[in-house]
Structures are given as structure tokens and as C-alpha cells.
Design a protein around this motif. Sequence first.
Motif, PDB file in Angstrom:
ATOM      1  N   LEU A   1      48.439  57.938  61.846  1.00 13.06           N
ATOM      2  CA  LEU A   1      48.316  56.481  61.674  1.00 13.06           C
ATOM      3  C   LEU A   1      47.441  55.885  62.770  1.00 13.06           C
ATOM      4  O   LEU A   1      46.578  55.034  62.492  1.00 13.06           O
ATOM      5  CB  LEU A   1      49.698  55.835  61.690  1.00 13.06           C
ATOM      6  N   LEU A   2      47.649  56.331  64.007  1.00 13.76           N
ATOM      7  CA  LEU A   2      46.833  55.837  65.120  1.00 13.76           C
ATOM      8  C   LEU A   2      45.365  56.209  64.912  1.00 13.76           C
ATOM      9  O   LEU A   2      44.461  55.393  65.142  1.00 13.76           O
ATOM     10  CB  LEU A   2      47.345  56.406  66.443  1.00 13.76           C
ATOM     11  N   CYS A   3      45.125  57.419  64.451  1.00 11.17           N
ATOM     12  CA  CYS A   3      43.760  57.868  64.152  1.00 11.17           C
ATOM     13  C   CYS A   3      43.139  56.978  63.079  1.00 11.17           C
ATOM     14  O   CYS A   3      41.967  56.583  63.185  1.00 11.17           O
ATOM     15  CB  CYS A   3      43.784  59.323  63.704  1.00 11.17           C
ATOM     16  N   SER A   4      43.910  56.646  62.044  1.00 11.41           N
ATOM     17  CA  SER A   4      43.416  55.790  60.962  1.00 11.41           C
ATOM     18  C   SER A   4      43.059  54.407  61.468  1.00 11.41           C
ATOM     19  O   SER A   4      42.033  53.832  61.067  1.00 11.41           O
ATOM     20  CB  SER A   4      44.471  55.678  59.857  1.00 11.41           C
ATOM     21  N   LEU A   5      43.877  53.877  62.352  1.00 16.82           N
ATOM     22  CA  LEU A   5      43.599  52.551  62.916  1.00 16.82           C
ATOM     23  C   LEU A   5      42.315  52.560  63.746  1.00 16.82           C
ATOM     24  O   LEU A   5      41.517  51.619  63.692  1.00 16.82           O
ATOM     25  CB  LEU A   5      44.785  52.088  63.772  1.00 16.82           C
TER      26      LEU A   5
ATOM     27  N   SER B   1      50.835  64.620  63.603  1.00 15.39           N
ATOM     28  CA  SER B   1      52.091  63.960  63.236  1.00 15.39           C
ATOM     29  C   SER B   1      51.760  62.648  62.512  1.00 15.39           C
ATOM     30  O   SER B   1      50.632  62.147  62.574  1.00 15.39           O
ATOM     31  CB  SER B   1      52.924  63.681  64.481  1.00 15.39           C
ATOM     32  N   TRP B   2      52.774  62.089  61.821  1.00 10.04           N
ATOM     33  CA  TRP B   2      52.541  60.842  61.089  1.00 10.04           C
ATOM     34  C   TRP B   2      52.084  59.724  62.017  1.00 10.04           C
ATOM     35  O   TRP B   2      51.191  58.951  61.677  1.00 10.04           O
ATOM     36  CB  TRP B   2      53.820  60.425  60.364  1.00 10.04           C
ATOM     37  N   SER B   3      52.699  59.624  63.183  1.00 10.97           N
ATOM     38  CA  SER B   3      52.351  58.542  64.107  1.00 10.97           C
ATOM     39  C   SER B   3      50.921  58.698  64.630  1.00 10.97           C
ATOM     40  O   SER B   3      50.165  57.718  64.719  1.00 10.97           O
ATOM     41  CB  SER B   3      53.340  58.499  65.283  1.00 10.97           C
TER      42      SER B   3
ATOM     43  N   ALA C   1      42.419  61.268  51.194  1.00 11.26           N
ATOM     44  CA  ALA C   1      43.466  60.262  51.403  1.00 11.26           C
ATOM     45  C   ALA C   1      43.224  59.499  52.703  1.00 11.26           C
ATOM     46  O   ALA C   1      43.420  58.284  52.771  1.00 11.26           O
ATOM     47  CB  ALA C   1      44.836  60.933  51.419  1.00 11.26           C
ATOM     48  N   LEU C   2      42.761  60.215  53.736  1.00 11.90           N
ATOM     49  CA  LEU C   2      42.516  59.576  55.029  1.00 11.90           C
ATOM     50  C   LEU C   2      41.392  58.549  54.925  1.00 11.90           C
ATOM     51  O   LEU C   2      41.554  57.400  55.368  1.00 11.90           O
ATOM     52  CB  LEU C   2      42.163  60.635  56.086  1.00 11.90           C
ATOM     53  N   ILE C   3      40.250  58.918  54.337  1.00  9.17           N
ATOM     54  CA  ILE C   3      39.136  57.976  54.259  1.00  9.17           C
ATOM     55  C   ILE C   3      39.479  56.809  53.346  1.00  9.17           C
ATOM     56  O   ILE C   3      39.065  55.669  53.582  1.00  9.17           O
ATOM     57  CB  ILE C   3      37.838  58.687  53.788  1.00  9.17           C
ATOM     58  N   THR C   4      40.291  57.061  52.306  1.00  2.18           N
ATOM     59  CA  THR C   4      40.709  55.970  51.422  1.00  2.18           C
ATOM     60  C   THR C   4      41.588  54.973  52.166  1.00  2.18           C
ATOM     61  O   THR C   4      41.437  53.754  52.016  1.00  2.18           O
ATOM     62  CB  THR C   4      41.472  56.532  50.201  1.00  2.18           C
ATOM     63  N   PHE C   5      42.507  55.492  52.976  1.00  6.06           N
ATOM     64  CA  PHE C   5      43.376  54.614  53.754  1.00  6.06           C
ATOM     65  C   PHE C   5      42.580  53.834  54.797  1.00  6.06           C
ATOM     66  O   PHE C   5      42.826  52.640  55.021  1.00  6.06           O
ATOM     67  CB  PHE C   5      44.469  55.439  54.434  1.00  6.06           C
TER      68      PHE C   5
ATOM     69  N   LEU D   1      37.260  59.430  69.972  1.00  7.88           N
ATOM     70  CA  LEU D   1      38.662  59.387  70.386  1.00  7.88           C
ATOM     71  C   LEU D   1      39.601  59.673  69.216  1.00  7.88           C
ATOM     72  O   LEU D   1      40.629  60.346  69.379  1.00  7.88           O
ATOM     73  CB  LEU D   1      38.989  58.029  71.003  1.00  7.88           C
ATOM     74  N   ALA D   2      39.264  59.150  68.034  1.00  6.97           N
ATOM     75  CA  ALA D   2      40.111  59.389  66.854  1.00  6.97           C
ATOM     76  C   ALA D   2      40.183  60.876  66.529  1.00  6.97           C
ATOM     77  O   ALA D   2      41.265  61.410  66.241  1.00  6.97           O
ATOM     78  CB  ALA D   2      39.551  58.604  65.664  1.00  6.97           C
ATOM     79  N   LEU D   3      39.040  61.555  66.607  1.00  9.74           N
ATOM     80  CA  LEU D   3      39.026  62.997  66.332  1.00  9.74           C
ATOM     81  C   LEU D   3      39.691  63.780  67.463  1.00  9.74           C
ATOM     82  O   LEU D   3      40.472  64.713  67.220  1.00  9.74           O
ATOM     83  CB  LEU D   3      37.584  63.462  66.137  1.00  9.74           C
ATOM     84  N   GLY D   4      39.409  63.377  68.703  1.00  9.35           N
ATOM     85  CA  GLY D   4      39.996  64.068  69.854  1.00  9.35           C
ATOM     86  C   GLY D   4      41.507  63.965  69.877  1.00  9.35           C
ATOM     87  O   GLY D   4      42.203  64.895  70.323  1.00  9.35           O
ATOM     88  N   LEU D   5      42.016  62.847  69.389  1.00 12.42           N
ATOM     89  CA  LEU D   5      43.460  62.630  69.329  1.00 12.42           C
ATOM     90  C   LEU D   5      44.140  63.745  68.529  1.00 12.42           C
ATOM     91  O   LEU D   5      45.179  64.286  68.931  1.00 12.42           O
ATOM     92  CB  LEU D   5      43.721  61.272  68.667  1.00 12.42           C
ATOM     93  N   LEU D   6      43.541  64.091  67.397  1.00 10.10           N
ATOM     94  CA  LEU D   6      44.133  65.124  66.547  1.00 10.10           C
ATOM     95  C   LEU D   6      43.964  66.515  67.142  1.00 10.10           C
ATOM     96  O   LEU D   6      44.854  67.362  67.032  1.00 10.10           O
ATOM     97  CB  LEU D   6      43.495  65.074  65.150  1.00 10.10           C
ATOM     98  N   TRP D   7      42.792  66.743  67.768  1.00 13.15           N
ATOM     99  CA  TRP D   7      42.551  68.055  68.382  1.00 13.15           C
ATOM    100  C   TRP D   7      43.559  68.344  69.491  1.00 13.15           C
ATOM    101  O   TRP D   7      44.046  69.473  69.653  1.00 13.15           O
ATOM    102  CB  TRP D   7      41.134  68.103  68.952  1.00 13.15           C
TER     103      TRP D   7
END
Length: 396
Positions: A172-176, A167-169, A331-335, A156-162
Motif C-alpha cells: 500500500l505504501l509503495c502504491s501511494l 506485505s500488504w502495508s 493490479a498494482l498499476i490499476t490501483f 524509493l517505491a521499488l527499493g521499499l519492496l526490495w
Amino acid sequence: MGGGGQQNDSGEPAKGDRGGPGGGLGGSAVYTWEEVQRHSHRGDQWLVIDRKVYNITQWAKRHPGGIRVISHFAGEDATDAFVAFHPNPNFVRKFLKPLLIGELAPTEPSQDHGKNAVLVQDFQALRNRVEREGLLRARPLFFSLYLGHILLLEALALGLLWVWGTSWSLTLLCSLMLATSQSQAGWLQHDYGHLSVCKKSSWNHVLHKFVIGHLKGASANWWNHRHFQHHAKPNVLSKDPDVNMLHVFVLGDKQPVEYGIKKLKYMPYHHQHQYFFLIGPPLLIPVFFTIQIFQTMFSQRNWVDLAWSMTFYLRFFCSYYPFFGFFGSVALITFVRFLESHWFVWVTQMNHLPMEIDHERHQDWLTMQLSGTCNIEQSTFNDWFSGHLNFQIEHQ
């Protein structure tokens, strides 16, 4: 080991080799606790299991669980620890036979250091009853669904971006979502690491490497050698890695006093309750654990675990490089690790840091486990959020 009688430094037969004809041949010697406890040093280690005395000096180096965890019981009765750490004790006993050098003298108690024999017997009876009633039996469907919800979060996190972009929001949701999947994978690998899910240990080992290696990018052997020590001696300074904070924090009631007497000022400890929030939860996983994991894999030449962890990073960068590029993916994996670290610290520290932290006191297994851990209030959310480690007393 298991051959001729033991010798002291002068080459004379040791006091314990007095057990009938043969003087200790074939493990026929008898020993007192005083004699056993003298063999509790790095190059000379004995321990007792079910009143049998074993010389583990050389075997400790080849111990699958690591040299440290077995060495922590040198000079002690390790019966309860042996049962706790080995799902199939009868299989492991085959490896003990060559190490057998004798047994405790009939006049000696079964426990060392004046441990409460009645409490030890009651605990062993309770454990046998729990096992007979099948309360320790894992449910494959539950763990399959648990793994499924982790994989679903990753997808779902990857699909969200596809579908909706970066966007920043949405980032952030993907990171969570990724932090949630990483945290939950951490709890799941914990169960596989304890060999408590599948009936065959080999299946647990493979699934453990898959979850901690491929899903999290960490090392199964690193986790095993660290975590088994924690369970062997929870909250025991110098033996439990989880309370060894490398001078960054001083923990419990005894350690701060010792640091004060010795005037050890590695950090401004009178302010550690304030800087804990700056360097504890934020940095444990993304900095300390990450460095330690790779350092361990390379120093021990653990290429299998390294290969597993590389599959995680390969998959992660292949998935997110098209969206964020190389540095953006870093930066993403660090966050994500930053968020996961907070989650991990608050769950694990609630279970242990509020309890007694002290040096080795040679307590019986039950007392040692209870004095070093506590439960968190049960609820559906707490069960999920903590990976059921809110039942830490039962787990220990």
C-alpha cells in the motif's frame, strides 16, 4: 490561398475581393467582419490575426497543434490565441504568408462580435509588460529538482519492496508513492507540453515525450490535441474536451436544461451528484483516458508515442514482475491509476467546473479565460499538490 481572388459558389468573385489593383492578388483584398464570419464552416475557414485575413481551410489539416484547435477560431479574430499558443510567433508567421488573402477594411474594428476593444488592448499591454519584466521566464533548476523528486519517489517505491518485502502495508505504501510520482509527473509534463520550460521548443518536445511517455505511459500528441483545445475555448461546450463528458454527466446551467427539453435520458441525471463519486474520479484515468490514449495512438498511427509509452510498461513490469507476477503487476498499476485519478480530478475540476459552462459566446480572450477558470488558495502544500495549477487564472 494568397493567389487569385476568392470565388463564391457560383464562381463569381466574392464581395471581399475589392482591394485595389489586382482584386485580391497577393493578399491585397479587404474584407468586412460579416464576410469573414461567413467562412466559419468545416470546409471553408478564415480567421484574422493582427487585422490580416487568412484562409486556413487546407492548412488546418496540417496544423501541428491539430485541426480542431485552429478551427475553433474560424470566422474570428485569433490574435491573442495566436500569441498565447506560439512561443516564437515570428517563426510561425513564415507559415502564414502563403495563407494571407487580405486584411480587414480600414472602417472595420479590430475585434469581432462586438468585443470590448479597450479591454483587449489593456490585456495586450499587460501581457507585453509581463514578458518584458521576465515574469514568464522558467527556472531550469526548479524543474530539474521537480523531475528529481519524481524519479526519487519511483526509486524509493521499488527499493521499499526490495529491502522489506511485499506485505500488504508495504505494498500500500509503495502504491501511494507511485501514485504521488505519477500525479507529479502529470503536472510536470503539462509544463513541458506547453513549451514553457526550455528556451528551445525541440527540447520541450523531447522532455515532454520522456515525462508523459516513459514516466507515465501516455501519449504527448494525444495530450496536446486535447489540452490545447481546452485552453483555446475553456468550458465551451462542444469545443472544450474537458467538459465533453459523453452524456455521462451534464454540466453547467445550460446543458441540463437542454437535455431536459430534448428529454435525453442517457443517465439518471437527477442523481449525478451521487454517482459522480462512483464513476468520475475512480474511472477517468484508469479506464476512459487509458482507452482513449491507445485508441488515438493506433488510429492515428502515432508509433513514436506508442514506443515511448511501451518503455514505461516494459520498465514497470520488469521492476514489479519479480514481486507480484504478471496479474499482480496489472493490479498494482490499476490501483495506482485509481489513486492518481482521484488526485487529478479534484485538482482540475476545482479550477474549472465551478465556473460558467456554456456554448460559444465569442468573448474576447481575457473574458473567456476568466469566466471559465478560478484559482485555489495559495500555500506551499497546495502549490505542490496541484503542480502550481492553483494559479489557474495566471496559467490560462
